[in-house]
Each structure stands twice: as C-alpha cells, then as structure tokens.
Design an enzyme around this catalytic site. Sequence first.
Site, PDB file in Angstrom:
ATOM      1  N   ASP A  31       0.861  -1.189   0.000  1.00 54.60           N
ATOM      2  CA  ASP A  31       0.000   0.000   0.000  1.00 54.60           C
ATOM      3  C   ASP A  31       0.897   1.239   0.000  1.00 54.60           C
ATOM      4  O   ASP A  31       1.864   1.319   0.754  1.00 54.60           O
ATOM      5  CB  ASP A  31      -0.926  -0.003   1.226  1.00 54.60           C
ATOM      6  CG  ASP A  31      -2.042   1.008   1.076  1.00 54.60           C
ATOM      7  OD1 ASP A  31      -3.207   0.587   0.934  1.00 54.60           O
ATOM      8  OD2 ASP A  31      -1.765   2.237   1.091  1.00 54.60           O
ATOM      9  N   HIS A  99     -10.228  -4.786  -3.418  1.00 52.64           N
ATOM     10  CA  HIS A  99      -8.887  -5.016  -2.875  1.00 52.64           C
ATOM     11  C   HIS A  99      -9.000  -5.453  -1.434  1.00 52.64           C
ATOM     12  O   HIS A  99      -9.840  -4.966  -0.681  1.00 52.64           O
ATOM     13  CB  HIS A  99      -8.016  -3.766  -3.000  1.00 52.64           C
ATOM     14  CG  HIS A  99      -8.668  -2.516  -2.498  1.00 52.64           C
ATOM     15  ND1 HIS A  99      -9.588  -1.826  -3.253  1.00 52.64           N
ATOM     16  CD2 HIS A  99      -8.560  -1.858  -1.330  1.00 52.64           C
ATOM     17  CE1 HIS A  99     -10.007  -0.777  -2.560  1.00 52.64           C
ATOM     18  NE2 HIS A  99      -9.405  -0.774  -1.382  1.00 52.64           N
TER      19      HIS A  99
END
Length: 113
Positions: A31, A99
Amino acid sequence: MPDNCIFCKIIKGEIPAAKLFEDDELLAFQDINPAAPLHFLVIPKKHISGPAAVAAEDEPLMGKMLRIGSEIAKKEGFEDFRIVFNNGAQAGQTVFHIHMHILGGRDLNWPPG
Ligand code: AMP
Ligand code: ZN
C-alpha cells in the site's frame, strides 16, 4: 475494465507498484500509504468494483485472495494480521476495484483506534 481505474493501470504496468506476488489471476503490492508496519493489498486482475459486486463465479477467486494474502503475510514474518475489505465510499472505499488490505505489526484490536 474502466480506463480510469488506478488498480487496472497497475495490473497493466502503466503505474508502478512494489509487487509482492503476481500470477495470472492476482496481484499483491505494498500500500502506497501504509497504515501499519505490514500493509499490502491483494487484488484480482479481473475488474470487480467491490465486495458487493462479487458474483458467484468469483467465489474461488476470493478464496484464493485469502490464501495468497495469508501466505505473503507469513513470508513477511507476520503470523497475526487483519484483513479488511471496504465496500462503498461511506465505509472508506476510495478505489473501486476490489482489494483486500492485510495489516500487521501494530496493535490491531478491534475496533481500530
Ligand atoms: P480503500 O480506502 O479501501 O479504497 O483503499 C485504497 C488503498 O489503496 C489505500 O490504502 C491507498 O493508500 C491505496 N492506494 C491508492 N493508490 C495506490 C497506489 N498507486 N499504489 C499502492 N496503493 C495505493
Ligand atoms: Zn480495475
């Protein structure tokens, strides 16, 4: 797949990402704005807008996301981790390509602080 989907662009290689895993169905990458020492995302290469858009035919893919994500977390040295899916803007979804967040390495008691 929508032209403006940032995760489809990562899949196509048009935007860089720090990849942790890739095969023909899934991609996992760090991320860009980590909320914990371990924070990566697992996405299907198939564009699905979010959890509520998962079809019956996608069920094996969702299970594979759990398995691969857990294997990556373990490989990164984390036995304990949290898995999060956000559905809808009010729940914090900002990217409308499904996701799975995997977070670890800090106090992850629920609810989040
Ligand atoms: P959500 O809020 O559940 O939609 O999560 C979207 C996540 O994607 C956030 O944690 C962002 O930091 C992350 N993100 C957005 N753009 C990128 C990018 N280009 N590379 C990696 N992660 C990203
Ligand atoms: Zn997409």
